[in-house]
Design a protein around this motif. Structure first.
Motif, PDB file in Angstrom:
ATOM      1  N   LEU A  26       0.815  -1.211   0.000  1.00 58.20           N
ATOM      2  CA  LEU A  26       0.000   0.000   0.000  1.00 58.20           C
ATOM      3  C   LEU A  26       0.850   1.263   0.000  1.00 58.20           C
ATOM      4  N   GLU A  27       2.057   1.184   0.563  1.00 57.51           N
ATOM      5  CA  GLU A  27       2.909   2.370   0.576  1.00 57.51           C
ATOM      6  C   GLU A  27       3.505   2.672  -0.795  1.00 57.51           C
ATOM      7  N   ASP A  28       3.398   1.710  -1.724  1.00 56.04           N
ATOM      8  CA  ASP A  28       3.908   1.904  -3.090  1.00 56.04           C
ATOM      9  C   ASP A  28       2.803   2.159  -4.107  1.00 56.04           C
ATOM     10  N   VAL A  29       1.747   1.365  -4.016  1.00 51.51           N
ATOM     11  CA  VAL A  29       0.636   1.442  -4.979  1.00 51.51           C
ATOM     12  C   VAL A  29      -0.643   1.651  -4.176  1.00 51.51           C
ATOM     13  N   LEU A  30      -1.205   2.837  -4.252  1.00 50.18           N
ATOM     14  CA  LEU A  30      -2.337   3.167  -3.399  1.00 50.18           C
ATOM     15  C   LEU A  30      -3.402   3.945  -4.148  1.00 50.18           C
ATOM     16  N   HIS A  31      -4.602   3.862  -3.639  1.00 49.02           N
ATOM     17  CA  HIS A  31      -5.732   4.634  -4.162  1.00 49.02           C
ATOM     18  C   HIS A  31      -5.690   6.033  -3.542  1.00 49.02           C
ATOM     19  N   THR A  32      -6.268   7.012  -4.258  1.00 49.03           N
ATOM     20  CA  THR A  32      -6.311   8.376  -3.713  1.00 49.03           C
ATOM     21  C   THR A  32      -6.962   8.431  -2.336  1.00 49.03           C
ATOM     22  N   ASN A  33      -7.834   7.470  -2.048  1.00 47.67           N
ATOM     23  CA  ASN A  33      -8.506   7.427  -0.756  1.00 47.67           C
ATOM     24  C   ASN A  33      -7.518   7.333   0.407  1.00 47.67           C
ATOM     25  N   HIS A  34      -6.287   6.846   0.132  1.00 57.84           N
ATOM     26  CA  HIS A  34      -5.264   6.702   1.166  1.00 57.84           C
ATOM     27  C   HIS A  34      -4.128   7.715   0.988  1.00 57.84           C
ATOM     28  N   TYR A  35      -4.326   8.710   0.152  1.00 56.20           N
ATOM     29  CA  TYR A  35      -3.218   9.584  -0.229  1.00 56.20           C
ATOM     30  C   TYR A  35      -2.521  10.237   0.967  1.00 56.20           C
ATOM     31  N   LEU A  36      -3.251  10.919   1.825  1.00 53.14           N
ATOM     32  CA  LEU A  36      -2.619  11.648   2.923  1.00 53.14           C
ATOM     33  C   LEU A  36      -1.955  10.721   3.934  1.00 53.14           C
ATOM     34  N   PHE A  37      -2.425   9.478   4.027  1.00 52.95           N
ATOM     35  CA  PHE A  37      -1.818   8.533   4.960  1.00 52.95           C
ATOM     36  C   PHE A  37      -0.407   8.123   4.519  1.00 52.95           C
ATOM     37  N   HIS A  38      -0.110   8.286   3.227  1.00 50.88           N
ATOM     38  CA  HIS A  38       1.194   7.868   2.697  1.00 50.88           C
ATOM     39  C   HIS A  38       1.899   9.010   1.965  1.00 50.88           C
ATOM     40  N   GLU A  39       1.460  10.227   2.237  1.00 49.21           N
ATOM     41  CA  GLU A  39       2.014  11.394   1.547  1.00 49.21           C
ATOM     42  C   GLU A  39       3.522  11.523   1.753  1.00 49.21           C
ATOM     43  N   LYS A  40       3.998  11.291   2.958  1.00 48.36           N
ATOM     44  CA  LYS A  40       5.425  11.472   3.243  1.00 48.36           C
ATOM     45  C   LYS A  40       6.270  10.477   2.443  1.00 48.36           C
ATOM     46  N   GLU A  41       5.843   9.188   2.406  1.00 47.23           N
ATOM     47  CA  GLU A  41       6.599   8.193   1.651  1.00 47.23           C
ATOM     48  C   GLU A  41       6.607   8.519   0.164  1.00 47.23           C
TER      49      GLU A  41
END
Length: 433
Positions: free
Chosen positions: A171-186
């Protein structure tokens, strides 16, 4: 929650649609109760990007169009939080997404008919008792209780639509926009990010990445299979399709005509807000005056697959107008590929009991009730999967209030809320009324 009585209505899922209905029901004679498995209300927290606004005016809050005097209006929220003057000087009809989320969370916290951390695990119809038995499970304790209700409203919403082949990657590599802010830093610490899609969410993510690109130094790709990055139709007469009059007209068409009509309304449903496109272009222009851009923006590009290579991913693409295949290398991928309806497991059991218009779309009355083959008077209303029956405004927040009025009127068996007609200047049918 009273397990000894029979409620008029049980709502399954608490998103903005059912939350708005719960707020209206709270001020009415309808005895309704609503459940959601989430621990608290939170509206798309992964997409609450700084500076992003709601795409509809603040009047499209949870209740105003049905009852402007309700204590649950956005204006009353501002009043209660001493923000009326700030909003007055803000001088915009649109409101920030973050503030809309804060408003809806405030409403949820003030409603006694909404229960969170409660999962609906089954719904059974008792014909002899003319009611539904709704089984609720506490998410933490796993304790279950049964609730009796004359009617049920399904508001389980939608889930991210992940293209086949993309779901197996981290998920930290391939994610839906729904999770964008949760992985923004990575994402921003990587060497390259690719956004796939061309709707509003794709544009907001691309702009946010573009804004911080110079600080972090990554390369950005923006791909879409659409013919271009087109703006949302914002002409006032065009917007009148988001009206009760158009919904009634649309609902009266044949199934085939409704499918054809949906295909002609793409820019009203899936376009990008003009201000977002303007901001993107201005930033691109200013950056390009200083040095070459490390950005690729490619429409007409189908993304047909992905493979993991050492240290990066390779997207298999095809420019469909030229029929030319090409690859894009990237470290991170953000999928702005939309959502699909979500139906609970118990719903599969009633699939043969209701009428369908095709293999995926059930038949729905104007007031959102499913059509049961046995003609029962105890209804299941749906707020999900309504595009084919209620048109392009099926997910529109303002029209959700109109739908909620009709559901509560049907449950009460009388007109608790005025149903609006003659709401637009144009007419859609040429038939005499």
């Amino acid at each position: 929650m009273d397990t000894t009585k029979r409620y008029d209505l049980v709502g399954i899922g608490i998103g903005p649609f059912n939350l708005g209905m719960a707020a209206l029901a709270d001020e009415s004679e309808v005895d309704a109760i609503y459940f959601d498995q989430k621990e608290e209300f939170n509206w798309h927290p992964g997409m609450l990007i700084d500076g992003a606004d709601l795409q509809v005016p603040f009047l499209a809050d949870l209740v105003t169009i049905a009852d402007p005097k309700s204590p649950y209006t956005f204006i009353n929220y501002l009043h209660e939080h001493d923000r009326l003057y700030q909003f007055y000087f803000f001088n915009k009809l649109d409101i920030p997404r973050k503030e809309y989320n804060a408003y809806t969370r405030w409403v949820a916290s003030n409603l006694s008919n909404c229960f969170f951390g409660k999962r609906v695990i089954d719904v059974n119809y008792a014909e002899e008792r003319e009611c539904y038995t709704v089984t609720i499970e506490d998410v933490k304790t796993r304790r279950s209780d049964d609730i009796q209700a004359k009617h049920v409203v399904l508001g389980t919403g939608s889930v991210p639509n992940i293209p086949q082949g993309f779901e197996s990657y981290p998920l930290e590599d391939v994610l839906h926009t729904n999770h964008y802010l949760f992985h923004e830093k990575e994402l921003k610490k990587s060497k390259s990010v690719t956004v796939v899609g061309s709707g509003q969410s794709a544009a907001e993510v691309f702009y946010d990445l573009l804004h911080d690109q110079e600080q972090y130094g990554y390369q950005i790709n923006w791909l879409t299979r659409s013919a271009g990055f087109f703006q949302l139709e914002s002409a006032k007469l065009g917007q009148e399709v988001f009206s009760p009059d158009y919904v009634s007209y649309f609902h009266g068409l044949s199934f085939d005509d409704r499918k054809d009509a949906l295909s002609t309304l793409g820019t009203l449903r899936k376009g990008i807000d003009p201000s977002t496109l303007k901001n993107i272009y201005h930033l691109l222009y200013h950056r390009s005056s200083e040095k070459p851009l490390d950005v690729m923006i490619q429409p007409l590009a189908e993304v047909n697959g992905v493979e993991k290579s050492e240290g990066h991913y390779e997207l298999s693409c095809r420019q469909w107008q030229e029929d030319n295949e090409f690859d894009v290398k990237t470290e991170k991928i953000v999928l702005a590929t939309g959502y699909k309806p979500h139906f609970p497991e118990w719903f599969k059991r009633i699939e043969n009991e209701i009428e369908w218009e095709d293999e995926k779309r059930f038949k729905v009355e104007r007031d959102q009730q499913l059509v049961f083959k046995d003609g029962r008077m105890n209804h299941i209303f749906s707020l999900t999967n309504l595009d084919h029956s209620h048109g392009t405004g099926a997910t529109n927040l303002a029209l959700s209030v109109e739908r909620n009025k009709r559901v509560l009127n049907a449950v009460a068996g009388k007109s608790l809320f005025k149903v609006n007609t003659n709401t637009v200047f144009q007419q859609f049918s040429s038939k005499k009324r």
